[in-house]
Motif scaffolding. Structure first.
Motif, PDB file in Angstrom:
ATOM      1  N   UNK A 189      -7.820  -7.722  -0.323  1.00  0.00           N
ATOM      2  CA  UNK A 189      -7.141  -8.096  -2.279  1.00  0.00           C
ATOM      3  C   UNK A 189      -8.512  -7.703  -2.478  1.00  0.00           C
ATOM      4  N   UNK A 190      -9.343  -8.393  -2.504  1.00  0.00           N
ATOM      5  CA  UNK A 190     -10.475  -8.049  -3.398  1.00  0.00           C
ATOM      6  C   UNK A 190     -11.543  -6.477  -2.563  1.00  0.00           C
ATOM      7  N   UNK A 191     -10.735  -6.454  -1.653  1.00  0.00           N
ATOM      8  CA  UNK A 191     -11.417  -4.673  -1.069  1.00  0.00           C
ATOM      9  C   UNK A 191     -10.602  -3.541  -2.028  1.00  0.00           C
ATOM     10  N   UNK A 192      -9.485  -3.808  -2.288  1.00  0.00           N
ATOM     11  CA  UNK A 192      -9.024  -2.924  -2.811  1.00  0.00           C
ATOM     12  C   UNK A 192      -8.297  -3.193  -3.776  1.00  0.00           C
ATOM     13  N   UNK A 193      -8.697  -4.299  -5.015  1.00  0.00           N
ATOM     14  CA  UNK A 193      -8.684  -4.345  -6.224  1.00  0.00           C
ATOM     15  C   UNK A 193      -9.756  -4.873  -7.149  1.00  0.00           C
ATOM     16  N   UNK A 194     -10.756  -4.889  -6.214  1.00  0.00           N
ATOM     17  CA  UNK A 194     -12.347  -5.434  -6.697  1.00  0.00           C
ATOM     18  C   UNK A 194     -11.905  -7.616  -6.860  1.00  0.00           C
ATOM     19  N   UNK A 230       0.742  -1.234   0.132  1.00  0.00           N
ATOM     20  CA  UNK A 230      -0.064   0.017   0.296  1.00  0.00           C
ATOM     21  C   UNK A 230       0.860   1.537  -0.025  1.00  0.00           C
ATOM     22  N   UNK A 231       1.793   0.999   0.580  1.00  0.00           N
ATOM     23  CA  UNK A 231       2.793   2.233   0.549  1.00  0.00           C
ATOM     24  C   UNK A 231       3.163   2.902  -0.666  1.00  0.00           C
ATOM     25  N   UNK A 232       4.258   2.004  -0.776  1.00  0.00           N
ATOM     26  CA  UNK A 232       4.309   1.114  -2.840  1.00  0.00           C
ATOM     27  C   UNK A 232       3.402   2.328  -3.397  1.00  0.00           C
ATOM     28  N   UNK A 233       2.546   1.878  -3.542  1.00  0.00           N
ATOM     29  CA  UNK A 233       0.821   2.490  -4.754  1.00  0.00           C
ATOM     30  C   UNK A 233       0.797   3.805  -3.734  1.00  0.00           C
ATOM     31  N   UNK A 234       0.586   4.626  -3.088  1.00  0.00           N
ATOM     32  CA  UNK A 234       0.601   5.649  -2.446  1.00  0.00           C
ATOM     33  C   UNK A 234       1.936   6.729  -3.188  1.00  0.00           C
ATOM     34  N   UNK A 235       3.078   5.857  -2.471  1.00  0.00           N
ATOM     35  CA  UNK A 235       3.848   6.809  -3.052  1.00  0.00           C
ATOM     36  C   UNK A 235       4.245   6.773  -4.457  1.00  0.00           C
ATOM     37  N   UNK A 236       4.139   5.670  -5.523  1.00  0.00           N
ATOM     38  CA  UNK A 236       4.301   5.870  -6.777  1.00  0.00           C
ATOM     39  C   UNK A 236       2.706   6.316  -7.741  1.00  0.00           C
ATOM     40  N   UNK A 237       1.791   6.574  -6.826  1.00  0.00           N
ATOM     41  CA  UNK A 237       0.510   6.652  -8.070  1.00  0.00           C
ATOM     42  C   UNK A 237       1.267   7.136  -9.140  1.00  0.00           C
ATOM     43  N   UNK A 256     -11.777   0.824  -7.119  1.00  0.00           N
ATOM     44  CA  UNK A 256     -11.954   0.694  -6.424  1.00  0.00           C
ATOM     45  C   UNK A 256     -12.285   1.676  -4.994  1.00  0.00           C
ATOM     46  N   UNK A 257     -11.646   2.930  -5.351  1.00  0.00           N
ATOM     47  CA  UNK A 257     -11.487   3.916  -4.661  1.00  0.00           C
ATOM     48  C   UNK A 257     -10.175   4.182  -3.556  1.00  0.00           C
ATOM     49  N   UNK A 258      -9.011   3.987  -4.421  1.00  0.00           N
ATOM     50  CA  UNK A 258      -7.965   3.927  -3.584  1.00  0.00           C
ATOM     51  C   UNK A 258      -7.876   3.673  -2.743  1.00  0.00           C
ATOM     52  N   UNK A 259      -7.964   2.456  -1.958  1.00  0.00           N
ATOM     53  CA  UNK A 259      -8.674   2.001  -0.749  1.00  0.00           C
ATOM     54  C   UNK A 259      -6.902   1.743  -0.249  1.00  0.00           C
ATOM     55  N   UNK A 260      -7.202   2.614   0.451  1.00  0.00           N
ATOM     56  CA  UNK A 260      -5.469   1.916   1.726  1.00  0.00           C
ATOM     57  C   UNK A 260      -5.023   1.892   2.685  1.00  0.00           C
ATOM     58  N   UNK A 261      -6.414   0.149   3.117  1.00  0.00           N
ATOM     59  CA  UNK A 261      -6.678  -0.446   4.161  1.00  0.00           C
ATOM     60  C   UNK A 261      -7.906  -1.351   3.372  1.00  0.00           C
ATOM     61  N   UNK A 262      -7.643  -3.028   3.545  1.00  0.00           N
ATOM     62  CA  UNK A 262      -8.415  -3.698   3.223  1.00  0.00           C
ATOM     63  C   UNK A 262      -7.767  -4.749   2.872  1.00  0.00           C
ATOM     64  N   UNK A 281      -2.954  -1.540 -13.408  1.00  0.00           N
ATOM     65  CA  UNK A 281      -2.878  -1.484 -11.355  1.00  0.00           C
ATOM     66  C   UNK A 281      -3.897  -0.573 -11.208  1.00  0.00           C
ATOM     67  N   UNK A 282      -2.759   1.005 -11.424  1.00  0.00           N
ATOM     68  CA  UNK A 282      -3.894   2.104 -11.654  1.00  0.00           C
ATOM     69  C   UNK A 282      -5.313   1.894 -11.853  1.00  0.00           C
ATOM     70  N   UNK A 283      -5.379   1.220 -12.984  1.00  0.00           N
ATOM     71  CA  UNK A 283      -7.512   1.326 -12.836  1.00  0.00           C
ATOM     72  C   UNK A 283      -8.492   0.852 -12.120  1.00  0.00           C
ATOM     73  N   UNK A 284      -7.283  -0.488 -11.163  1.00  0.00           N
ATOM     74  CA  UNK A 284      -7.925  -1.575 -10.735  1.00  0.00           C
ATOM     75  C   UNK A 284      -7.928  -1.101  -9.090  1.00  0.00           C
ATOM     76  N   UNK A 285      -6.895  -0.413  -8.663  1.00  0.00           N
ATOM     77  CA  UNK A 285      -6.911   0.624  -7.548  1.00  0.00           C
ATOM     78  C   UNK A 285      -8.191   2.038  -7.727  1.00  0.00           C
ATOM     79  N   UNK A 286      -7.637   2.308  -8.975  1.00  0.00           N
ATOM     80  CA  UNK A 286      -9.133   3.630  -8.763  1.00  0.00           C
ATOM     81  C   UNK A 286     -11.005   2.983  -8.765  1.00  0.00           C
TER      82      UNK A 286
END
Length: 540
Positions: free
Chosen positions: A247-252, A218-225, A239-245, A232-237
């Motif tokens: 694997x399915x909660x962050x990436x669907x 999660x820290x890597x994703x935030x730092x390198x957004x 799902x609301x750019x969640x930073x806690x949850x 990867x960015x599309x799946x994270x986006x």
């Protein structure tokens, strides 16, 4: 005074020893990444051996002789865990040492391919004592509960085995080769990936899949957004750019999330294996990928391997791996190159389907992507080594490797690749335009109009000064213009066919008259190979 000389002598001796023991390493040069061997940039004109060829020293004798005839400077060679540690804790490096000695005799460098826990997804190179003890060394499991011939990445026992064996292997390389540096790089495993399903469904894997995504990722994703790969960015986006949850909660839901999860855990495994090896002998290390081609879904291709769309996952989980590399066996050569030469990941092609077309593709890779090297698979199976098209390309490239190394990362080169569909490309440099075309566009060759498929051709250009350039390759024609709006014309002042010896250019013949079509173009006909120097001038 005597003490002073002794101190100076010791300092000199220490410096010499230190330099001699400096291992090969990677170094940034502008936008390029270069492999440095004994303080000099090293570009790989390579070939990878078939999987079983290097299991016989008798075979390796004629192989090395053939590769030398083909103008290679490097061979990519498997190192087989099952033969090195056929009995647990007992190591035999007779084969490894014999291959290193043969390479030295034939003036070849080596990239060793560690066939350890995984080779093309499977665990076929694990020793028998590992394969048979499946309770201690468990397998990955399909969604239906079927165990596979794949050692699970979620087993600590499997991890410790691979770490121990790889560290022992790297320590041996340091002992026998640190001074001579015949071995310049190591590939860790081979084409890692899950097949049949996109991820492992073992008990340990399922438990982690329903747990929270690790903070490290999660820290890597935030730092390198801002620079994440689009998939990867599309799946994270979404799902609301969640930073806690989880694997399915962050990436669907879906196979794509299964693949992200599996890549992360493969990466954690490989990080420990690679780092244990680097702690023994700190050579550059990379991973190669079986590509996600032909519209296949994760699991139909080796899911979660070191693929371009998973670059960020692998970087976050396995920083000890220096770069990811494509094994290219499907159409779309230039696109695969672009996918891997991205976000600071240098292009290296450790495997490409053995084909005569590689003689054209290699010029594109070096000219357009500052590649570290090029390496067709099963190179020893060529039947006409001295007349093989790639041999002719390597013969030319060997002459200009020092110049290419000097220009890499400075934006001074371009590469070109043409076939029946892609026939032309124009670039601009220093106010000049350079239009490269397939040689058949001239219409002079009977095959250009007979309806047959055009052969692949390719070249590279190197900028020497504002109006001086080198063109090297096969099957291209180049015309020159400029971007000035004042009526100024660009002419060809000189075209010389040249060769390089010890880095110095020597003219062979002046290419004028019919050879440059009375000053209209530079041409290297299809089926011929050449290095040509051109000097341009302007007139009104």
């Amino acid at each position: 005074m005597r003490t002073k000389y002794i101190v100076l002598a010791l300092f000199f001796l220490f410096t010499v020893v230190s330099q001699a023991q400096k291992t090969p390493y990677l170094q940034k040069k502008g936008t390029a990444t270069q492999l440095i061997v004994k303080d000099n940039p090293y570009l790989i004109l390579g070939g990878e051996l078939g999987n079983s060829t290097a299991s016989s020293l008798e075979d390796m004798q004629w192989v090395c002789e053939k590769l030398q005839k083909m103008k290679l400077n490097t061979m990519l060679v498997p190192a087989y865990w099952e033969l090195i540690e056929s009995e647990e804790g007992k190591y035999d490096y007779t084969l490894v040492d014999g291959i290193i000695e043969l390479a030295r005799k034939h003036d070849l460098k080596i990239v060793f391919l560690w066939f350890g826990v995984w080779k093309n997804s499977m665990s076929c190179y694990a020793p028998m004592w590992v394969k048979e003890n499946y309770q201690k060394y468990p397998r990955a499991v399909t969604k239906s509960g079927q165990p596979l011939e794949i050692l699970s990445a979620f087993s600590q026992n499997n991890l410790e085995l691979d770490k121990r064996a790889f560290k022992h292997f790297m320590n041996h390389l340091a002992e026998v080769d640190k001074t001579q540096q015949t071995v310049i790089m190591v590939q860790v495993e081979n084409e890692i990936g899950m097949i049949e399903d996109a991820r492992d469904y073992s008990k340990e894997a399922n438990k982690l899949f329903t747990s929270e995504v690790p903070k490290q990722l999660v820290d890597y994703l935030v730092k390198n957004k801002q620079s994440l790969r689009p998939q990867l960015l599309d799946r994270w986006e979404k799902n609301g750019f969640k930073t806690k949850g989880t694997w399915t909660e962050l990436f669907g839901e879906g196979l794509e999330t299964d693949e992200i999860f599996m890549a992360w855990n493969y990466g954690l495994f490989i990080q420990e294996v690679a780092q244990s090896g680097k702690n023994a002998y700190n050579l550059p290390m990379y991973l190669n990928a079986a590509l996600n081609s032909r519209g296949r879904k994760p699991g139909a291709y080796p899911s979660a391997g070191p693929l371009a769309h998973l670059l960020d996952i692998w970087r976050a989980s396995a920083p000890a791996i220096d770069f990811l590399a494509p094994d290219i066996y499907d159409p779309g050569f230039t696109d695969w190159c672009k996918q891997y030469h991205v976000n600071g990941n240098p292009l290296f092609i450790p495997e490409i389907r053995l084909a005569e077309e590689n003689a054209a593709r290699v010029f594109y890779a070096f000219g357009e992507h500052d590649t570290m090297g090029f390496s067709p698979f099963s190179i020893e199976s060529v039947t006409n080594p001295e007349e093989y098209p790639l041999t002719k390309s390597y013969k030319i490239l060997r002459q200009i490797l020092p110049l290419l190394s000097e220009k890499q990362g400075e934006g001074k080169t371009n590469g070109f690749w043409f076939d029946s569909e892609q026939k032309e490309r124009t670039i601009e440099r220093n106010g000049y335009t350079f239009t490269f075309k397939h040689d058949y566009t001239l219409g002079w060759n009977p095959q250009a109009k007979d309806g047959n498929k055009w052969p692949e051709t390719g070249a590279l250009i190197i900028e020497l000064s504002k109006n001086e350039y080198l063109v090297a390759g096969t099957g291209v024609v180049v015309t020159f213009g400029n971007t000035k709006k004042d009526g100024t014309q660009t002419g060809i002042g000189i075209i010389d066919e040249v060769e390089f010896n010890d880095g110095k250019m020597r003219p062979l013949r002046r290419m004028n008259g019919d050879q440059d079509h009375q000053g209209r173009h530079l041409r290297i006909p299809a089926g011929e190979w050449s290095i040509q120097y051109v000097k341009l001038y302007d007139y009104k």
